[in-house]
Motif scaffolding. Structure first.
Motif, PDB file in Angstrom:
ATOM      1  N   ARG A 143       0.801  -1.223   0.000  1.00  0.00           N
ATOM      2  CA  ARG A 143       0.000   0.000   0.000  1.00  0.00           C
ATOM      3  C   ARG A 143       0.832   1.270   0.000  1.00  0.00           C
ATOM      4  NH1 ARG A 143      -3.634   1.482   4.765  1.00  0.00           N
ATOM      5  NH2 ARG A 143      -3.987   3.690   4.422  1.00  0.00           N
ATOM      6  N   GLU A 180       1.930   8.867   8.167  1.00  0.00           N
ATOM      7  CA  GLU A 180       0.515   8.621   7.895  1.00  0.00           C
ATOM      8  C   GLU A 180      -0.246   8.692   9.215  1.00  0.00           C
ATOM      9  OE1 GLU A 180      -1.102   7.859   5.059  1.00  0.00           O
ATOM     10  OE2 GLU A 180       0.631   7.839   3.725  1.00  0.00           O
ATOM     11  N   ARG A 221      -7.954   0.129  -0.601  1.00  0.00           N
ATOM     12  CA  ARG A 221      -7.345   1.249   0.106  1.00  0.00           C
ATOM     13  C   ARG A 221      -7.000   0.929   1.553  1.00  0.00           C
ATOM     14  NH1 ARG A 221     -10.692   6.497  -1.381  1.00  0.00           N
ATOM     15  NH2 ARG A 221     -11.191   5.993  -3.532  1.00  0.00           N
ATOM     16  N   ARG A 268      -3.897  13.912  -4.692  1.00  0.00           N
ATOM     17  CA  ARG A 268      -4.072  12.529  -4.267  1.00  0.00           C
ATOM     18  C   ARG A 268      -3.186  11.552  -5.026  1.00  0.00           C
ATOM     19  NH1 ARG A 268      -9.371   9.492  -5.081  1.00  0.00           N
ATOM     20  NH2 ARG A 268      -8.741   7.338  -4.800  1.00  0.00           N
ATOM     21  N   ARG A 304      -8.626  10.260   1.875  1.00  0.00           N
ATOM     22  CA  ARG A 304      -8.431   9.285   0.809  1.00  0.00           C
ATOM     23  C   ARG A 304      -9.349   9.498  -0.379  1.00  0.00           C
ATOM     24  NH1 ARG A 304      -7.957   3.515   3.550  1.00  0.00           N
ATOM     25  NH2 ARG A 304      -6.871   4.129   5.453  1.00  0.00           N
ATOM     26  N   SER A 305     -10.323  10.395  -0.214  1.00  0.00           N
ATOM     27  CA  SER A 305     -11.244  10.666  -1.319  1.00  0.00           C
ATOM     28  C   SER A 305     -11.022  12.045  -1.917  1.00  0.00           C
ATOM     29  CB  SER A 305     -12.689  10.585  -0.822  1.00  0.00           C
ATOM     30  OG  SER A 305     -12.887   9.386  -0.104  1.00  0.00           O
TER      31      SER A 305
END
Lengths: 481, 481
Positions: free
Chosen positions: A167, A225, A257, B167, B257-258
């Motif tokens: 990832r 993160e 994800r 992103r 994440r979007s």
């Protein structure tokens, strides 16, 4: 000349006199007892000699030291935690090189919580970084077996991988800024991260993974993160590697994800773990051709639904007949117990007896066919051997061990049969369009194999860049190219 | 010598005779009418001359051509869609260079739906790639204004950015494999993607963003993402750039994440859009110091909850007093209408009159302070000017225009005041640790400014690598370095 560990007498060398004056007693030693532990790599495969061990206090001191080395023509072998797999931080046997430890430069210069990044000096140990990030509600999403010794400088210089590459990518994807001392002593300084910067090709990327032959990494700004708020570790039994690949595609489509790891182990490796660590309890009762460990994580935004989503994902996998059996970790203790089994595989495999080990990759989708095709081929060509693969199927990267026939003389077997097997494995990997070093780097271990099998065009580019940036050839000689 | 567009007579040149024999009539022309359109960049800032226009059919033909150029000492200027912003694909005025079009090499060699990637030749147009990916239920997550002409080769060579970098990163992050012809005609071929490969430093990364000075990109394997199943475009009004930054952090924490785009525009730019495109209807009734466009997307896994999550996110933003007003697109038509306003800003700003434009970045968190500090400074130093910024706040990258005082002679103003203003902007960006080229590259437009302001250590590395890989200096001379 002293006779232990290849030290030479400081008084006999004008270079060492200058270096001692520059670095002081704390920064330079020729004491064999202090130096010896760092002259052999941790697996005991390579031992070298050095004229001294330098431990500069900061980048400017290192810059001055490198200038001194350039003036005296002294080669430099940079070293972090000395936990590399390819002898990349061990000097040769000539004793001419200066062994350079970055371990004293171990400050975390800054953690920026809002922007999610940490600026670390080269000597920061990976585990220390994990803990520092954790204290800020963040995490550094790269981990590997040597986390208690591996340093940021070594991780950057070898483009380290590990179990979360699926990832988050390898170090290359996590380095936002970099500082390094170049072969002429100049300091390359791009620690301030710019999300967009198109002033020419990316020199950071040139230094990452260059194994210290182009520059000495002194600090890096690393991406952090959000902390993991919830994780589920799934253990599944499948009938074949293609079935494992089908399961991977299923999980990726449903939870791409959140999917952080996808590791495979054959039943033989699970048996080896149980032999090696009797307290280990395999999560599944039955035997399966292949076992799969799947890590799925969520930060605070998806934590509350993660378990339910994982149950649905695995329920669907059952319905599609992708798995024979599966278990979800009920809590963090169990999650860790699942991982312990995976992490014990390398040691358990080593305990089975002599073997040659290969850190290889092929295109992700080709890995099942590669293992299924080449393992019987190798076992037929080298009677009595057993070829096993385990590891990061999601990255197309497995650790491929070929175990010696029963009770040979390990050293002799390694030098003859083992060497022939490794050549054969590397030939096969190359035929399949893969890499003879997926994540461990080239170092001195695979330098000749890279020269033998590497694409001549790529090799000539590597050599031209090395020659251009280090015309004296003083940085980590004999490594990589 | 002919007199149109700097063509020379083919018969007079042994090189052109050889090249014509190699490439045939379709692959080589000296016809001024055919060549002239490609000798000026699309914004009309740079015009050059060329000895011919070559359009090889494939990589092997290009390889042979480059060998021929090396033998004859003929410089090569590679060109994709000729839609670059920095004159990087326009030859100089000497007429000695061969203009090399990659547009004929425009096959999409493969799309691998399961693995999510496409292998495209250099001449594939971005929009064509978008459509091909779409037909497979996938998408290529990079887009920009010139998508109807920009080619894969040009996008890779300039490390193109655009509106989705927040992103997905710029091209650098989307190139999984690369093929290029090197200055000596050899073909560098690493199209097969390996997720993990540590055989030395990453030569792909060296070629990406090198603006054709190290090699000519002939094909690339690119990462595809699942298609967007649902998107919501949010338009918000905020009181200041720091408020916009606070809103960005809020959105990132909730929907990181979007979150695909975060663009800012001052009220003046919205007014300019309405003047320029009277049919445009700003989504908000009121006036706000800054307008923000936020794009939030989901693939099939989160599509059903996206709108509700966006409503919650913006409701919380109201509660925290981060926004003055906001509107969510109700459907795809409205989403496109919101984007049209953003995309019209550059043209609307150009229509306001002469201005100098800068594509700059600073660390993401510093951008609000940079604009708020430097805009009044510039307006005071250059009376009558207006400094405005718009663009990719989420990337720390804005397009920074300084508009000329009323009714000057545009050409004269640009050459004198405009040039002084650009130097000043670049000085300020450099002081703030930023980049004078965030996403448009250096080309010939900013080459002297890079030489003036670039870090001397980085510049010497760029030059050393260029010299090592292209000792004759034949690839895209006069660009970048």
């Amino acid at each position: 000349m002293c006779h232990i560990a290849g030290m030479i007498d400081a008084a006999s060398s004008p270079f060492l006199e200058d270096a001692a004056a520059l670095l002081g007693a704390r920064g330079l030693t020729t004491d064999p007892e202090l130096v010896a532990p760092w002259l052999t790599d941790w697996r005991g495969r390579f031992t070298g000699r050095a004229c001294a061990l330098a431990s500069p206090a900061d980048t400017m001191e290192l810059s001055a030291l490198v200038r001194l080395c350039a003036r005296h023509g002294v080669p430099i072998v940079p070293q972090g935690g000395n936990s590399g797999m390819s002898g990349g931080a061990t000097p040769d046997e000539s004793g001419t090189a200066l062994l350079l430890s970055l371990r004293r430069m171990n400050a975390i210069r800054a953690i920026d919580r809002e922007s999610g990044r940490a600026t670390c000096e080269a000597g920061v140990i990976l585990q220390t970084l994990h803990e520092a990030a954790d204290a800020e509600g963040l995490r550094f999403p790269l981990t590997l077996g040597g986390k208690g010794s591996a340093t940021v400088g070594g991780l950057v210089s070898t483009n380290a991988g590990g179990c979360q590459v699926l990832r988050h990518g390898s170090m290359r994807a996590l380095v936002l800024g970099l500082e390094a001392v170049l072969p002429d002593g100049q300091v390359f300084s791009q620690l301030t991260p710019l999300k967009k910067d198109n002033r020419g090709f990316d020199l950071k990327q040139l230094l990452i993974g260059s194994e210290g032959v182009l520059g000495i990494v002194t600090a890096a700004t690393l991406k952090l993160e959000p902390a993991v708020a919830e994780r589920v570790v799934i253990w599944a039994g499948v009938s074949s590697l293609p079935a494992a690949r089908a399961l991977l595609l299923h999980c990726d489509a449903v939870e791409g994800r959140s999917l952080e790891g996808f590791e495979v182990m054959p039943q033989a490796s699970i048996d080896a773990v149980v032999d090696h660590l009797p307290s280990a309890r395999p999560p599944l009762e039955g035997r399966h051709a292949w076992h799969v460990l799947i890590e799925v994580v969520a930060d605070h935004t998806g934590a509350d639904t993660l378990r339910e989503r994982c149950e649905t994902m695995m329920g669907d996998a059952f319905d599609k007949e992708l798995v024979e059996d599966a278990a979800l970790s009920a809590n963090e203790t169990q999650a860790e117990a699942f991982w312990l089994i995976r992490e014990t595989v390398p040691a358990a495999e080593r305990a089975r007896g002599p073997a040659v080990q290969h850190d290889i990759s092929v295109p992700v989708e080709a890995m099942p066919a590669f293992v299924e095709t080449t393992a019987p081929m190798l076992e037929a060509e080298f009677p009595g051997t057993e070829a096993i693969a385990f590891g990061h199927l999601g990255d197309g990267n497995v650790h491929y061990h070929v175990i010696a026939p029963q009770a040979p003389d390990a050293r002799a077997w390694n030098a003859t049969q083992g060497k022939a097997i490794s050549r054969r494995v590397h030939d096969l990997v190359t035929e399949w369009g893969g890499s003879i070093s997926a994540e461990h780097g080239i170092g001195q271990l695979k330098r000749d194999e890279l020269a033998r099998l590497g694409d001549p065009v790529a090799l000539s580019m590597l050599r031209a860049v090395k020659q251009a940036l280090d015309p004296q050839g003083l940085l980590n000689p004999g490594k990589l190219i």
